[in-house]
Design a protein around this motif. Structure first.
Motif, short mmCIF file in Angstrom:
data_model
loop_
_atom_site.label_atom_id
_atom_site.label_comp_id
_atom_site.label_asym_id
_atom_site.label_seq_id
_atom_site.Cartn_x
_atom_site.Cartn_y
_atom_site.Cartn_z
N UNK A 35 -26.60 68.15 6.68
CA UNK A 35 -25.77 67.45 5.70
C UNK A 35 -25.20 68.51 4.76
N UNK A 36 -23.88 68.53 4.64
CA UNK A 36 -23.21 69.43 3.72
C UNK A 36 -23.09 68.71 2.39
N UNK A 37 -23.87 69.11 1.42
CA UNK A 37 -23.90 68.42 0.13
C UNK A 37 -22.55 68.45 -0.58
N UNK A 38 -21.77 69.50 -0.34
CA UNK A 38 -20.45 69.58 -0.98
C UNK A 38 -19.51 68.50 -0.46
N UNK A 39 -19.67 68.10 0.81
CA UNK A 39 -18.83 67.05 1.39
C UNK A 39 -19.33 65.66 1.02
N UNK A 40 -20.60 65.57 0.64
CA UNK A 40 -21.18 64.29 0.21
C UNK A 40 -21.09 63.19 1.25
N UNK A 41 -20.91 61.97 0.76
CA UNK A 41 -20.87 60.79 1.62
C UNK A 41 -19.72 60.84 2.61
N UNK A 42 -18.60 61.43 2.23
CA UNK A 42 -17.45 61.52 3.12
C UNK A 42 -17.81 62.35 4.36
N UNK A 43 -18.50 63.45 4.16
CA UNK A 43 -18.92 64.28 5.28
C UNK A 43 -19.90 63.56 6.20
N UNK A 44 -20.80 62.81 5.62
CA UNK A 44 -21.77 62.03 6.41
C UNK A 44 -21.04 60.97 7.23
N UNK A 45 -20.15 60.23 6.59
CA UNK A 45 -19.38 59.21 7.31
C UNK A 45 -18.55 59.81 8.44
N UNK A 46 -17.94 60.96 8.19
CA UNK A 46 -17.13 61.61 9.22
C UNK A 46 -17.97 62.02 10.42
N UNK A 47 -19.16 62.54 10.17
CA UNK A 47 -20.06 62.93 11.26
C UNK A 47 -20.48 61.70 12.06
N UNK A 48 -20.87 60.65 11.38
CA UNK A 48 -21.28 59.43 12.07
C UNK A 48 -20.12 58.89 12.91
N UNK A 49 -18.95 58.84 12.34
CA UNK A 49 -17.78 58.34 13.07
C UNK A 49 -17.50 59.16 14.32
N UNK A 50 -17.58 60.47 14.20
CA UNK A 50 -17.35 61.35 15.35
C UNK A 50 -18.35 61.08 16.47
N UNK A 51 -19.61 60.97 16.11
CA UNK A 51 -20.65 60.74 17.12
C UNK A 51 -20.51 59.34 17.74
N UNK A 52 -20.24 58.33 16.92
CA UNK A 52 -20.15 56.96 17.44
C UNK A 52 -18.96 56.75 18.36
N UNK A 53 -17.96 57.59 18.27
CA UNK A 53 -16.80 57.47 19.17
C UNK A 53 -17.19 57.72 20.63
N UNK A 54 -18.37 58.27 20.86
CA UNK A 54 -18.85 58.49 22.22
C UNK A 54 -19.21 57.18 22.92
N UNK A 55 -19.40 56.13 22.15
CA UNK A 55 -19.90 54.87 22.68
C UNK A 55 -18.86 53.77 22.51
N UNK A 56 -18.70 52.95 23.55
CA UNK A 56 -17.86 51.76 23.44
C UNK A 56 -18.68 50.71 22.70
#
Length: 67
Positions: A35-56
């Motif tokens: 977790x990049x603390x400087x990116x905060x919640x936006x960085x966490x959401x972006x990571x989750x979104x990127x990973x979840x795109x692998x799944x229909x």
């Protein structure tokens, strides 16, 4: 035989983990990142979104989140 897939998301202060598996505990995939603390919640959401795109959406029966 069709087995339902489940996702688990664990958001911690220093790492983010996402796993996909069956209800019996069999893991199909794992993802772990810092977790990049400087990116905060936006960085966490972006990571989750990127990973979840692998799944229909129809592939996943449920998602559990721990913070």
């Amino acid at each position: 035989m069709h087995k339902e897939k489940f996702l688990g998301i664990e958001i911690g202060g220093t790492k983010l983990q996402i796993v996909c598996g069956y209800a019996d505990g069999t893991l199909l995939s794992t993802h772990r990142s810092k977790v990049n603390r400087e990116e905060g919640a936006v960085g966490i959401r972006n990571t989750i979104e990127t990973v979840l795109k692998q799944y229909a959406p129809q592939q996943i029966a449920a998602i559990g989140v721990g913070v």
